[in-house]
Design a protein around this motif. Structure first.
Motif, short mmCIF file in Angstrom:
data_model
loop_
_atom_site.label_atom_id
_atom_site.label_comp_id
_atom_site.label_asym_id
_atom_site.label_seq_id
_atom_site.Cartn_x
_atom_site.Cartn_y
_atom_site.Cartn_z
N ASN A 138 25.83 9.58 33.96
CA ASN A 138 25.87 9.79 32.51
C ASN A 138 25.27 8.55 31.89
O ASN A 138 25.89 7.49 31.88
N PHE A 139 24.05 8.69 31.40
CA PHE A 139 23.31 7.52 30.95
C PHE A 139 23.96 6.88 29.73
O PHE A 139 24.03 5.66 29.62
N GLY A 140 24.40 7.73 28.80
CA GLY A 140 25.00 7.21 27.58
C GLY A 140 26.22 6.36 27.86
O GLY A 140 26.41 5.31 27.26
N LYS A 141 27.05 6.83 28.78
CA LYS A 141 28.28 6.11 29.07
C LYS A 141 28.10 5.09 30.17
O LYS A 141 29.03 4.34 30.48
N VAL A 183 37.89 14.71 26.65
CA VAL A 183 36.88 14.49 25.62
C VAL A 183 37.24 15.37 24.43
O VAL A 183 37.63 16.52 24.59
N ARG A 185 36.24 17.65 21.78
CA ARG A 185 35.07 18.45 21.40
C ARG A 185 35.36 19.35 20.21
O ARG A 185 34.60 20.26 19.92
N ILE A 188 32.57 20.02 17.61
CA ILE A 188 31.48 20.90 18.04
C ILE A 188 31.93 22.36 17.96
O ILE A 188 31.19 23.22 17.50
N TYR A 189 33.17 22.63 18.41
CA TYR A 189 33.68 23.99 18.31
C TYR A 189 33.69 24.47 16.87
O TYR A 189 33.24 25.56 16.54
N VAL B 26 30.08 24.52 25.82
CA VAL B 26 30.72 23.30 25.32
C VAL B 26 31.84 22.90 26.26
O VAL B 26 31.97 21.74 26.66
N LYS B 27 32.61 23.89 26.66
CA LYS B 27 33.76 23.62 27.51
C LYS B 27 33.36 22.99 28.84
O LYS B 27 34.04 22.12 29.36
N SER B 28 32.22 23.43 29.36
CA SER B 28 31.80 22.92 30.67
C SER B 28 31.23 21.51 30.57
O SER B 28 30.85 20.92 31.57
N GLY B 29 31.15 20.97 29.36
CA GLY B 29 30.71 19.59 29.22
C GLY B 29 29.21 19.42 29.03
O GLY B 29 28.69 18.34 29.16
N TYR B 31 27.49 19.45 26.42
CA TYR B 31 27.08 18.69 25.24
C TYR B 31 27.60 17.25 25.26
O TYR B 31 27.37 16.51 24.34
N ASP B 32 28.31 16.90 26.34
CA ASP B 32 28.87 15.55 26.40
C ASP B 32 27.79 14.51 26.62
O ASP B 32 27.84 13.41 26.11
N ASP B 33 26.84 14.85 27.45
CA ASP B 33 25.77 13.92 27.75
C ASP B 33 24.46 14.60 27.43
O ASP B 33 23.99 15.45 28.17
N TYR B 35 21.58 13.07 26.96
CA TYR B 35 20.40 12.27 27.25
C TYR B 35 19.95 12.34 28.71
O TYR B 35 18.79 12.59 29.00
#
Lengths: 811, 64
Positions: A138-141, A183, A185, A188-189, B26-29, B31-33, B35
């Protein structure tokens, strides 16, 4: 012979370097190859570590690593024994995400992740080690999630393997204490739901916009209306519930925040529309309703820019190791969790390790860097029997110590029990929106009641219609969007300039600052370069070579610094070399002897008492002179202070001694106040006393010793040479290279507030024109449906353009 | 039953299917990363290096 050739080669390379003025850079890490150049397969490396990583990659056909990005690597560090604690099953269990006995999954934070090559190599770990099943970056993190088969590879070996290729993970006490967070979310939902409903309702309301009195339309419009109603339910009760909650909270604490008119608008829209379709009075405003919520959430989403690789809420836990080596009475070594350290435990601290608890040095050569704790830049030497404080970093060799306290009771960690760290700054801060929304809400309610009152006298049937229409059209959607889009966009722009803010509200706080307090060490001075000045008789060529060769043999931090700064010479083999603990070095080549170290060690009584650090040198018992280590101040410091001084009060608040006071007084504006020898708690109290005088204080610091002051101040900025290295809890993190632009950033935030005020005006214009329709009782759904998005979009466009213009002026 | 009801039902079902797909993504993640995947998709070329794979197997044989 070969030695001679190598030396010749070395001279040639150095000459060549001097001629061409072009530095040779390491093929692996890109650093300058200063002292040593290693040639391997027609490539140059700065050290053996880098060469080894290159070898590993090329033998495993992973040399593509160097094609994706030039010199992407990091030099692997010496870690002997550092990760022994990973063998402790209870610690390993806490760190692992998943473990079924065969496969284990772990997410590791790897600070070095910075480019596409890093992603590539880490996701191809299975080629280096077949026991790795898969890895995902995960590049961002800056994290890598690695699953591996535990039969063939232990966790410790995995970490060591990563370290071998220059990707050392950072494992701290924080990883141990915090339960794995989910996380969030929700936004977004909510945004998804609102967008979904908005689009569908728009489609369904389209036929009625044109009011074609057609048989077909008249027959089916009821179905369309009830469908719209159904779609609007989740929008109001799920997506929009934050606004109701916030308005309720605001009202309960007697505060008319911006969410009050929004919540009022949403509920009036929903209730009136529902009435209209039940009694067949019209289509209702479901399209405007869902559009409003969608745009508002979009604004929130935009503002919610977070730098996931940075953390603004760090405490000592992220600096502290997870485990230390405990020595049992029978000399057996064991890794224990730092929370399990009890008073009286014998602990082994290796080179570069952090001291986790207060204690007493038992044996070994302690050379402790307390810069994190006190701000004092020079490492201090300790002898056995002396007290060691938690947070210090051991810099030379292995020491043994006895714990006097547990982790939570240690000097440094107690700072975090101060209530400052529990306070949420944002909640106590009254934003510009808050102050405007109060007047706005009152105005809207007055207009609505007055016009309703007028219509009661004139035409009773229309009174309720007008009252609700005013509340609908005056719903401050555009006003609510102005601030998140301006601040959100500026947050991104500043982020690109390497000034990372915790959230958008920091910009508003920044614009109000009138007092700025600086820490000294590491904040206005750089920790990277130390200027060394030589005072005394010049060295002969022979002596210079001897000096350099002697320094090379020593691992003492001051020797290393001096060695790197002295001009390159041939390195000769020493005939005799001796290191005297806490005193200095002694060496001999042929008949030439040298002594390097403390004043009394090199037999010199003439030396003046000085507050700065110095290394003395004598050859053949003749005193030559001393090297004085100076702090180097950041570029543009004096100019920055001058500019800031125009509008702000300035102060220097340092944990260091007064050694540099006279110099600072010359360089900085005359009315700057100076405070030296301040302990962390003193710093916090100083900020507090300023705030009690009604000042808005900005604190700029870098170490853990500033953590309390940073938390107490209105805006706490942590300065960092390397963003990946941790900085204490703060509101903003600034790259050290951008330090001199600080005044520009403050200016920009002031201008941003002006932009918001202008866009308020713009949206008020829309509101006023809408009010004309509302008050006269002519508000049609189609007008609301056009006016609302139009005002929102024009505010968004205005703020985006204006902030980008601002951003372009930044350097 | 009028055809409009059929069309409406179908269109809403399609919309809801996509909505559910969104929720699951969304649930599967996903949109978390946002990039890393954009870089990862460019890597495929380096991974399929048949010539290099041979060298890998050769060197492994030598080791064993």
């Amino acid at each position: 012979m070969s030695y001679f050739l190598e030396a010749l080669h070395c001279i040639f390379v150095l000459r060549y370097k001097a001629k061409v003025m072009d530095k040779v850079n390491c093929y692996h890490c890109g650093d300058d190859c200063d002292s040593t150049i290693i040639h391997f397969e027609e490539k140059t490396f700065c050290c053996n570590g880098c060469k080894t990583v290159f070898e590993i990659f090329s033998t495993n056909d992973l040399s593509c690593y160097y094609d994706l990005q030039q010199a992407p690597g990091a030099t692997p560090k010496e870690v002997s024994g550092k990760y022994n604690f990973l063998e402790n099953p209870t610690i390993a269990e806490r760190l692992l995400e998943f473990d079924d006995g065969k496969t284990q999954v772990i997410t590791l934070y790897i600070p070095h992740i910075h480019c596409s090559s890093c992603i590539w190599i880490l996701e191809n770990l299975h080629k280096l080690n077949p026991a790795v099943i898969s890895s995902q970056v995960n590049f961002g993190k800056k994290t890598a999630r690695i699953s591996f088969s535990s039969k063939d590879l232990t966790l410790k070996d995995l970490v060591l393997q990563l370290n071998k290729i220059g990707y050392e993970p950072y494992i701290s006490l924080e990883d141990y204490a915090v339960e794995k967070k989910d996380v969030n979310r929700t936004l977004i939902y909510k945004l998804g739901v609102a967008g979904f409903a908005f689009g569908n309702i728009m489609f369904l309301s389209f036929p009625e916009y044109f009011e074609v009195n057609e048989y077909w339309l008249d027959q089916y419009k009821y179905v369309f209306r009830w469908l719209m109603f159904t779609f609007s339910l989740p929008v109001v009760f799920y997506s929009g519930n934050d606004y109701f909650l916030s308005a309720y909270k605001g009202l309960r604490s007697k505060l008319l925040n911006i969410d009050v008119p929004i919540a009022l608008g949403i509920s009036v829209l929903f209730i009136r529309s529902t009435f209209e379709i039940i009694f067949d009075l019209g289509t209702g405003f479901f399209d405007s309703l869902s559009g409003l919520v969608f745009f508002l959430l979009l604004g929130r989403f935009f503002q919610q820019k977070t730098y996931s690789f940075l953390s603004f809420e760090r405490d000592y836990k992220s600096y502290f190791p997870i485990a230390v080596t405990k020595i049992h009475t029978d000399k057996k070594e064991e890794s224990i969790q730092v929370y399990d350290i009890k008073k009286g435990d014998r602990l082994l601290i290796r080179n570069e390790e952090l001291i986790p608890v207060d204690g007493i040095l038992i044996s070994g050569k302690a050379f402790i860097d307390y810069s994190f704790v006190t701000g004092e830049s020079d490492p201090s030497e300790k002898e056995s029997g002396e007290k060691l404080f938690a947070g210090g970093k051991q810099l030379s060799g292995i020491i043994e110590m006895e714990a006097l306290k547990s982790v939570e009771q240690s000097y440094l960690t107690r700072l975090w029990s101060n209530s400052v760290f529990e306070k949420d700054k944002a909640s106590t801060f009254k934003t510009l929106i808050d102050s405007i929304s109060k007047r706005f809400t009152i105005a809207v309610l007055t207009i609505a009641s007055l016009s309703a009152f007028f219509w009661i006298l004139y035409d009773q049937s229309k009174a309720l219609n007008v009252f609700t229409a005013v509340l609908i059209i005056a719903c401050p959607c555009a006003i609510a969007l102005a601030s998140p889009f301006t601040l959100g966009n500026l947050l991104r722009i500043l982020g690109k300039k390497k000034f990372y803010l915790k959230d958008a509200s920091v910009i508003e706080q920044l614009s109000k600052i009138d007092t700025i307090v600086f820490d000294k060490t590491g904040t206005i001075t750089t920790s990277k370069v130390n200027a060394i000045e030589y005072e005394g008789i010049p060295f002969s060529e022979k002596e210079a070579v001897l000096l350099k060769s002697t320094l090379r043999a020593s691992n003492h931090p001051l020797s290393r610094q001096l060695y790197n700064l002295l001009s390159p010479h041939n390195i000769l083999t020493l005939d005799e070399y001796k290191e005297h603990l806490g005193k200095g070095l002694e060496a001999r080549i042929d008949q030439q002897e040298i002594k390097i170290g403390a004043a009394d060690f090199v037999q010199n009584s003439k030396v003046k008492e000085s507050t700065s650090t110095a290394v003395h040198v004598s050859t053949n018992d003749n005193y030559k002179g001393q090297f004085i280590f100076h702090n180097v101040y950041r570029e543009g410091l004096s100019d920055l202070f001058k500019t800031l001084n125009e509008e702000n009060e300035l102060a220097i608040l340092s944990g260091d001694n007064e050694g540099e006071k006279e110099y600072l007084k010359q360089v900085l504006p005359a009315d700057t106040s100076f405070y030296f020898n301040r302990k962390p708690a003193d710093k916090l109290d100083y900020i507090k006393s300023l705030q009690q005088q009604g000042k808005k204080v900005m604190m700029i610091g870098d170490g853990l010793n500033d953590a309390g002051a940073l938390a107490q101040s209105d805006v706490g900025i942590a300065i960092s040479e390397d963003i990946n290295v941790f900085s204490p809890a703060c509101d903003a993190i600034m790259d050290a290279s951008k330090f001199r632009f600080l005044s520009q950033y403050i200016n920009v935030s002031k201008k941003a507030i002006k932009i918001i005020k202008w866009s308020f005006l713009l949206s008020l214009l829309y509101n006023l024109s809408g009010l004309y329709f509302a008050v006269t009782g002519q508000l049609e759904p189609v007008i609301a449906a056009i006016l609302m998005p139009l005002s929102s979009i024009s505010v968004v466009v205005f703020t985006t353009i204006a902030t980008n213009v601002l951003g372009r002026k930044l350097s | 039953m009028s055809v409009i009801y059929v069309l409406l039902t179908i269109s809403i079902i399609v919309a809801v299917v996509f909505f559910i797909a969104f929720i699951f993504s969304v649930k599967s993640g996903q949109y978390d990363d946002a990039y890393t995947p954009s870089i990862r998709m460019l890597f495929e070329d380096e991974l399929v290096k048949t010539k290099k794979d041979k060298i890998v197997s050769n060197s492994q044989e030598k080791q064993s």
